[in-house]
Design a protein around this motif. Structure first.
Motif, PDB file in Angstrom:
ATOM      1  N   ASN A   1       0.900   8.187  -3.821  1.00  0.00           N
ATOM      2  CA  ASN A   1       0.127   8.885  -4.847  1.00  0.00           C
ATOM      3  C   ASN A   1      -0.666  10.045  -4.272  1.00  0.00           C
ATOM      4  O   ASN A   1      -1.039  10.971  -5.001  1.00  0.00           O
ATOM      5  CB  ASN A   1      -0.814   7.905  -5.548  1.00  0.00           C
ATOM      6  N   TRP A   2      -0.946   9.990  -2.990  1.00  0.00           N
ATOM      7  CA  TRP A   2      -1.657  11.111  -2.358  1.00  0.00           C
ATOM      8  C   TRP A   2      -0.823  12.392  -2.390  1.00  0.00           C
ATOM      9  O   TRP A   2      -1.368  13.483  -2.307  1.00  0.00           O
ATOM     10  CB  TRP A   2      -2.007  10.747  -0.916  1.00  0.00           C
ATOM     11  N   PHE A   3       0.481  12.248  -2.481  1.00  0.00           N
ATOM     12  CA  PHE A   3       1.369  13.406  -2.574  1.00  0.00           C
ATOM     13  C   PHE A   3       1.803  13.672  -4.017  1.00  0.00           C
ATOM     14  O   PHE A   3       2.641  14.538  -4.252  1.00  0.00           O
ATOM     15  CB  PHE A   3       2.624  13.177  -1.727  1.00  0.00           C
ATOM     16  N   GLY A   4       1.263  12.904  -4.970  1.00  0.00           N
ATOM     17  CA  GLY A   4       1.667  13.076  -6.354  1.00  0.00           C
ATOM     18  C   GLY A   4       3.089  12.622  -6.613  1.00  0.00           C
ATOM     19  O   GLY A   4       3.780  13.190  -7.461  1.00  0.00           O
ATOM     20  N   VAL A   5       3.513  11.601  -5.902  1.00  0.00           N
ATOM     21  CA  VAL A   5       4.892  11.130  -5.977  1.00  0.00           C
ATOM     22  C   VAL A   5       4.899   9.688  -6.464  1.00  0.00           C
ATOM     23  O   VAL A   5       4.061   8.875  -6.057  1.00  0.00           O
ATOM     24  CB  VAL A   5       5.588  11.229  -4.603  1.00  0.00           C
TER      25      VAL A   5
ATOM     26  N   ALA B   1       7.201  13.536   3.885  1.00  0.00           N
ATOM     27  CA  ALA B   1       6.906  14.135   2.568  1.00  0.00           C
ATOM     28  C   ALA B   1       6.479  15.590   2.709  1.00  0.00           C
ATOM     29  O   ALA B   1       6.898  16.453   1.925  1.00  0.00           O
ATOM     30  CB  ALA B   1       5.828  13.316   1.866  1.00  0.00           C
ATOM     31  N   VAL B   2       5.617  15.896   3.687  1.00  0.00           N
ATOM     32  CA  VAL B   2       5.160  17.278   3.864  1.00  0.00           C
ATOM     33  C   VAL B   2       6.331  18.186   4.180  1.00  0.00           C
ATOM     34  O   VAL B   2       6.453  19.306   3.655  1.00  0.00           O
ATOM     35  CB  VAL B   2       4.093  17.335   4.967  1.00  0.00           C
TER      36      VAL B   2
ATOM     37  N   ALA C   1       0.811  -1.217   0.000  1.00  0.00           N
ATOM     38  CA  ALA C   1       0.000   0.000   0.000  1.00  0.00           C
ATOM     39  C   ALA C   1       0.840   1.261   0.000  1.00  0.00           C
ATOM     40  O   ALA C   1       0.287   2.372  -0.036  1.00  0.00           O
ATOM     41  CB  ALA C   1      -0.928   0.007   1.210  1.00  0.00           C
ATOM     42  N   LEU C   2       2.158   1.147   0.029  1.00  0.00           N
ATOM     43  CA  LEU C   2       3.007   2.342   0.108  1.00  0.00           C
ATOM     44  C   LEU C   2       2.966   3.145  -1.178  1.00  0.00           C
ATOM     45  O   LEU C   2       2.974   4.386  -1.156  1.00  0.00           O
ATOM     46  CB  LEU C   2       4.445   1.930   0.445  1.00  0.00           C
TER      47      LEU C   2
END
Length: 778
Positions: free
Chosen positions: A627-631, A649-650, A621-622
């Motif tokens: 993908n939530w960060f567009g990465v 990430a933030v 699931a990583l």
């Protein structure tokens, strides 16, 4: 607890499983502890109670693994102590040993991989050689036949060989060439070398098997006092130094012979007269291990420091790990015994968590047995306050290791440790002792779990889950018993063992939500489940009966007993379905199968928050979480680095486009071991030590980045020279033309024009000067 409020009791890890009891009611903790007790004689009933072992590497409970005993052929010849002359390897890999005649030293060279005579090189008499052959007379005399016994290589790279007649030692300097130095004992001193061991601090220990004592020689090969002296005597004797130095007899004829001017009462360590010592090994604390030729079934190894006996280490702990011989009508069983022929010591590594090991060769010569040398650290039990502190702190015991080391066709000439391994002779070659995988387990074992408390009366116990592996040709039978009072469980008249249905392997893995499935599939590995049939009562106890085929065993890591049962019959169906007791009992168990499937799905839905936490999200699931960060994560990144980046990430995007953000990105890609410190603010000292150096605006900046001189020298970076300062219009055209002339290093005066010169070389200089002085190209 699942979504229906069903809880479970858990057995996980050695601390939980060792609370289980054998069929005789003995806790497994006591059984496993008894396996390592030296010299304990066990009956067949006691052995049957020890039907389980704990696998530390995999954290699993298994049937007791037995050590495979190499079956000796009737025509096999046992090694003879008369053939054991001594062998050792130097730091470069060359092997030295004494041949069968006891008159020569052979060498296996690591470079040529050939065997040749190392000493004596001039053993042929001069009369047998032709006149044309050149042979110094002194060398021929010196190379006369000498009876040799015992050999070792010291840490100073000296080859030490014992001599029987004349009695003494031969010392070869392996860093140089030439004849060896001879150290001779006086005629009135008893000295018959049998085995030699190199000391860890330099020098050797020499074992005298005939007169039952051993000598200690320091790195200068001076005899060290064999008695442990108190502090006052130690100051007078200069801490066990020899009385006199080596004394040369005649510098003309015997210039390489020296005598030890010693007193045997002060300088050898006497051993018990009833013992027959045959092997000696040195320990790092300067104590020694001495193997005796015992008539008992299991050899006892004595540990000495000078003349003080510290420990008696029995090899009897291996008895509980060897396969029991079955009695037959045709031939009586062979009684297992371990009488040592030779020993070898290998020092452990604290960084890797390995213990010191002692290898013992059996008298049959076809197998070696390994033991861990465990330090008990019993300071108060040491009866010798005059001993050094590091020796006092170490009281040892032998713990048998369940590993199979065959030694087929062992010649019996040598058994030596070198480079962290143990070697034995095979003809004129030396083979490493290698562990062979030969699994052998007991075929059956029974254990009873601790009593589980359901916390309420008439508790209906639901399911049993076992995480582990049950390979083909093995099985686990489950039995259960219940009672409303704990003391009633032991009453067989009230509560007998009930057999439960067979375990089955769940196809969708563990019932726990988002538990990582095994990437490497092994047949029979996963979560095994059984629905408990008539387990009703507050207290529950389970009995697991393991069975295998001798080569395979069930392996269980965790047990979960669920309670109370969430009944679809009681919660979702009308009461008419519960009027008939037999029908309701069947229907309740039938609906429990569907409950198990639906509850697993509902648990995953209820635990969906685990997917949004990078600490608990499953590995697959990583990518979705990134993908939530567009990465898009680098596929070459390992799981720990992926979790590290998503967790920060933030913070990383906060500094995107800055030098700090660029430094973080580079370290994520380049660091071999990325950790939390990548995202922390660097101090000025950490910036100087940082291997990454970022040059900002390297194409347009005018002044170089200021780098300390010491940092430049440390990192060996190129120095950046100062550039021409910028020209300003108020300085006038003459200054501009003068600078342009200096750029060409010519005496004539040149004028800087706004038109680019035609010549290529002059045009390049003109363009560079314009950028440096005007900051633009006209």
């Amino acid at each position: 607890m699942d979504v229906n409020g069903t809880k479970f009791h858990l057995l996980l890890g050695r601390a939980d499983w060792e609370k289980c009891k054998s069929a005789k009611g003995e806790p497994l903790r006591e059984s496993w502890k008894a396996e390592n007790q030296n010299g304990k004689k066990e009956t067949e009933d006691e052995k049957s109670s020890q039907g389980f072992s704990w696998n530390e590497g995999k954290n699993e409970i298994t049937l007791r693994e037995r050590l495979f005993k190499f079956p000796a052929s009737p025509k096999d010849e046992k090694p003879d102590l008369k053939n054991r002359r001594g062998a050792a390897r130097d730091r470069y890999g060359n092997w030295y040993w004494i041949d069968e005649t006891g008159l020569k030293i052979r060498v296996l060279s690591i470079g040529s991989n050939k065997v040749s005579d190392f000493y004596p090189t001039g053993a042929v008499d001069c009369e047998q050689k032709s006149k044309s052959d050149f042979q110094p007379i002194e060398t021929a005399k010196q190379a006369s036949a000498v009876s040799l016994r015992g050999l070792a290589v010291t840490i100073d790279h000296y080859l030490v060989v014992g001599m029987l007649e004349p009695k003494g030692l031969l010392i070869f300097d392996l860093f140089s060439t030439g004849e060896p130095r001879q150290i001779l004992w006086r005629e009135d001193v008893d000295f018959v070398p049998f085995d030699i061991a190199a000391r860890h601090e330099g020098g050797v220990f020499v074992l005298d098997s005939k007169y039952k004592h051993y000598w200690t020689l320091d790195r200068e090969f001076k005899a060290v006092c064999g008695k442990v002296l108190d502090s006052k005597e130690g100051e007078k004797s200069d801490n066990f130094q020899s009385l006199d130095d080596f004394q040369p007899l005649d510098e003309t004829e015997e210039k390489r012979k020296h005598y030890q001017n010693i007193s045997p009462d002060d300088f050898f360590s006497a051993l018990p007269p009833d013992k027959d010592p045959i092997s000696i090994e040195a320990l790092p604390d300067d104590s020694v291990l001495i193997l005796n030729l015992d008539k008992e079934d299991f050899s006892v190894i004595h540990r000495y420091y000078r003349d003080k006996k510290l420990d008696e280490l029995s090899t009897a702990s291996i008895k509980s790990k060897v396969k029991d011989e079955k009695k037959t009508l045709l031939s009586p069983p062979d009684k297992f015994r371990l009488r040592g022929y030779d020993i070898a010591f290998v020092e452990g590594d604290e960084n890797q968590g390995t213990h010191d090991r002692l290898y013992v060769v059996s008298e049959e010569g076809n197998q070696a047995f390994a033991f861990s040398l465990i330090c008990k650290n019993e300071l108060s039990l040491s009866p010798f306050p005059e001993l050094p502190a590091d020796v006092v702190r170490k009281n040892f015991e032998l713990e048998a290791i369940n590993e199979y080391f065959p030694m087929r066709l062992y010649g019996g000439k040598g058994f030596a440790a070198a480079g962290g391994k143990v070697y034995f002779d095979f003809g004129e070659r030396w083979l490493p002792l290698i562990k062979q995988n030969r699994p052998d387990f007991v075929t059956a074992g029974t254990l009873d779990t601790p009593v589980f408390d359901g916390k309420e009366s008439n508790c209906v116990w639901h399911r049993l889950m076992l995480d582990g592996c049950i390979p083909p040709e093995t099985r686990i039978k489950v039995f259960s018993r219940n009672a409303e009072r704990k003391e009633d469980l032991e009453d067989s008249t009230l509560n007998g063992w009930r057999e439960e249905p067979n375990l089955y392997l769940r196809g969708n893995g563990s019932e726990l939500p988002f538990v990582e499935n095994q990437t490497v599939k092994e047949k029979g590995k996963g979560t095994w489940e059984v629905l408990l049939q008539r387990a009703t009562g507050r207290f529950l106890q389970l009995r697991l009966v393991f069975s295998g085929n001798g080569q395979r065993t069930p392996r269980i890591s965790a047990l979960r007993a669920y309670y109370p049962r969430f009944s679809y019959l009681n919660n979702y169906l009308p009461s008419i379905y519960r009027e008939d007791e037999q029908s309701a009992f069947f229907l309740d168990r039938f609906l429990a199968n569907f409950e198990g499937t639906y509850t697993t799905i509902e648990d995953r839905i209820a635990a969906a928050q685990m997917l949004f936490d990078v600490r608990s999200a499953p590995p697959d699931a990583l990518d979705w979480l990134a993908n939530w960060f567009g990465v898009v994560l680098d596929p070459n990144w390992k799981e720990d680095k992926r979790r590290l980046f998503i967790r920060h990430a933030v913070e990383f995007f906060q500094y995107r486009g800055t030098m700090r953000g660029l430094r973080i990105a580079l370290r994520l890609m380049l660091d071999s071991c990325a950790d939390e410190r990548i995202f922390e603010q660097q101090t000025s000292e950490e910036k100087l030590r940082d291997p990454i150096r970022i040059v900002e605006r390297f194409q347009t900046r005018r002044t170089p980045e200021i780098i300390p001189a010491d940092f430049v020298e440390q990192q060996k970076l190129p120095r950046i020279g100062e550039k021409t300062p910028k020209w300003k219009p108020n300085q006038g055209a003459d200054i501009l033309h003068q600078r342009y002339s200096e750029k060409f290093d010519e005496d004539k005066k040149l004028e800087f024009t706004l038109i680019k010169p035609d010549e290529a070389k002059e045009a390049a200089v003109w363009e560079q000067f314009a950028l440096e002085t005007l900051s633009f190209v006209p």
